[in-house]
Every structure is written in structure tokens, then in C-alpha cells.
Design an enzyme around this catalytic site. Structure first.
Site, PDB file in Angstrom:
ATOM      1  N   ASP A  17      -0.158 -49.815  18.348  1.00 42.64           N
ATOM      2  CA  ASP A  17       1.148 -49.844  19.008  1.00 42.64           C
ATOM      3  C   ASP A  17       1.306 -48.535  19.774  1.00 42.64           C
ATOM      4  OD1 ASP A  17       3.882 -50.584  19.542  1.00 42.64           O
ATOM      5  OD2 ASP A  17       4.479 -49.279  17.885  1.00 42.64           O
ATOM      6  N   ASP A  19       4.921 -46.963  21.249  1.00 43.49           N
ATOM      7  CA  ASP A  19       6.152 -46.219  20.944  1.00 43.49           C
ATOM      8  C   ASP A  19       6.320 -46.046  19.446  1.00 43.49           C
ATOM      9  OD1 ASP A  19       7.708 -45.985  23.647  1.00 43.49           O
ATOM     10  OD2 ASP A  19       6.968 -48.039  23.585  1.00 43.49           O
ATOM     11  N   ASP A 195       4.753 -48.927  13.863  1.00 41.40           N
ATOM     12  CA  ASP A 195       5.834 -48.184  13.220  1.00 41.40           C
ATOM     13  C   ASP A 195       7.092 -48.998  12.918  1.00 41.40           C
ATOM     14  OD1 ASP A 195       6.516 -48.306  16.097  1.00 41.40           O
ATOM     15  OD2 ASP A 195       8.206 -47.046  15.477  1.00 41.40           O
TER      16      ASP A 195
END
Length: 248
Positions: A17, A19, A195
Site C-alpha cells: 500500500d 498512504d 495500514d
């Protein structure tokens, strides 16, 4: 749950991922800063893994591409997997979901009435950010939930200071599973770092395939490994690369 696993193996298939995972979150998407040396690190990992590296992100290609590299050099899944780019340059994508316009119109009304909201329009989805107006979280969620209540093909996703609307059949796990059926990913051990709650489907898939899920930051998760922040993940990736370069 354990901390970070042993260093990345040569036969890994690496999915990342962006961000909150490779880069720290910012008050708005266009304020995110690409960490120094990140692009070089990704290029070197891509080479070491014989191309078996893909970014799997909620962002659109037109948004993330200029931030990292142009032309785009890696496999990737954008918009939570709705747009999937292979190493051969082929793009597999879903069409714009029916009913998305209604959600966008509802979000536009909120943005026009409230300071601090940001609407992000994508090819197949949309995101309403409220990091600068956290008191509006429930209003944003409820408004978009009502807008798509009669659209079974759409799904509402709650992330970190953002609420998104996308096709219900699309998620990061589906995208990773598709990559794992193709060269150069097939036959490797999948590793996915993310996240947010939008990454949980990816953790489920890689762990079902005998691989490794890494949660970056706090919060409940089904991933079996965790690190504290993006800087820690970048250091682990760099250490893995260094170890491979010094192995005789």
C-alpha cells in the site's frame, strides 16, 4: 501478533500500500510527501524480486503516478483493485459502477456547505476526506450511506479520516489474488503491507496463500505481523535489500 518477520526472502512476491504504509499520512492527499530514496528503493526491490513487486493502493494512477514515477514502472492495482496494471502494460479495469454519480452528488453538497471536507473523484470510485473536519465524520458516513442505500453493487468503506464508495466486488484481496495467478508473481510467497481497514482483505488473501500480512501502525487487524510506522517498514525493506546484496 509478532513484530516484523525475518527479512524478505528472494522468492517473495511483494505487495505494498502507499498512504500510511510507504509514506506518512498528511492532512490531505495532495500534501503527502514521497520519502527521500523511496523510488530508488522500490526500483531496487523490483529488480531483486525479478519484477514481483506491485503497489496496491486506493489512489488513482493519474494521482499517484506523478508522485512516484512517470512512466509507471511497476505492476500495480489502483482504486482498491478496480484498475490493475500488469508488467506487460496491460490494464484490467472495472467499469464505473452504477449509482456512483448519486454518491458524488451527495458528497458535493456536503463539501459546498462545510469547510474542511475534500472530495476525491476517481475513475471507478470516490473518497470524501474529513481529516481537517473530524467532527463531520458521522455526517459524512451517514450521508453517503443513504446515497447508496438502493445500490447493492456499491460498498461504503470507512478508512482513516475518509469514507469511500466503490464497487462491492472490488477489493485489494481480489487484486492480489489475481496477481498471484500471473508471472512473475505465481509460485512465490506473497507479502503484503498496509495500514488501514481497506487492507484487511489483502491480509486475508496473502495469509490464506501461506504468505505474510504486515499491519503498519495501530488498530485491530487480522495481519499476523506489525510495525509501528512507515519509516519502520521502509527500514525493513532497505535491510532486506542490503542483506541480499551482501549474501555471497
Amino acid at each position: 501478533m509478532s513484530t516484523l518477520p525475518r527479512l524478505l526472502a528472494d522468492r517473495s512476491a511483494l505487495f505494498l500500500d502507499f498512504d500510511g504504509t510507504l509514506a506518512e499520512l498528511a492532512h490531505r492527499p495532495d500534501a503527502v510527501r514521497v520519502p527521500p530514496a523511496l523510488v530508488d528503493l522500490l526500483h531496487k526491490l523490483h529488480q531483486r524480486l525479478d519484477g514481483a513487486l506491485a503497489l496496491v493502493t486506493g489512489r488513482a494512477l493519474d494521482d499517484l503516478g506523478p508522485m512516484l514515477a512517470t512512466p509507471w514502472p511497476w505492476a500495480a492495482a489502483f482504486e482498491h483493485g478496480a484498475v490493475r496494471l500488469s508488467l506487460q502494460g496491460g490494464v484490467a479495469g472495472t467499469s464505473r459502477p452504477a449509482g456512483l454519480s448519486r454518491a458524488i452528488a451527495a458528497a458535493e453538497q456536503l463539501v459546498s456547505r462545510h469547510d474542511g471536507l475534500l472530495l476525491e473523484r476517481k475513475q471507478t470510485s470516490m473518497a470524501l476526506h474529513y481529516r481537517l473536519a473530524p467532527s463531520l465524520a458521522v455526517l459524512c458516513e451517514d450521508t453517503l450511506a443513504r446515497a447508496i442505500a438502493d445500490e447493492p453493487g456499491l460498498q461504503l468503506m470507512r478508512g482513516k479520516a475518509v469514507v469511500e464508495v466503490k464497487a462491492a466486488a472490488v477489493n485489494k484481496g481480489v487484486a492480489i489474488d489475481a496477481f498471484m495467478r500471473e508471472a512473475p508473481f505465481a509460485g512465490r510467497v506473497p507479502v503484503f503491507a498496509g495500514d488501514d481497514v481497506t487492507d484487511e482483505a489483502g491480509f486475508d488473501v496473502v495469509q490464506r496463500l501461506g504468505g505474510i500480512g504486515i499491519k503498519v501502525g495501530d488498530g485491530p487487524t487480522r495481519a499476523r505481523h506489525r510495525c509501528a510506522h512507515p519509516e519502520a517498514l521502509r527500514a525493513w525493506l532497505a535491510d532486506s535489500l542490503l542483506a541480499s546484496s551482501t549474501t555471497p
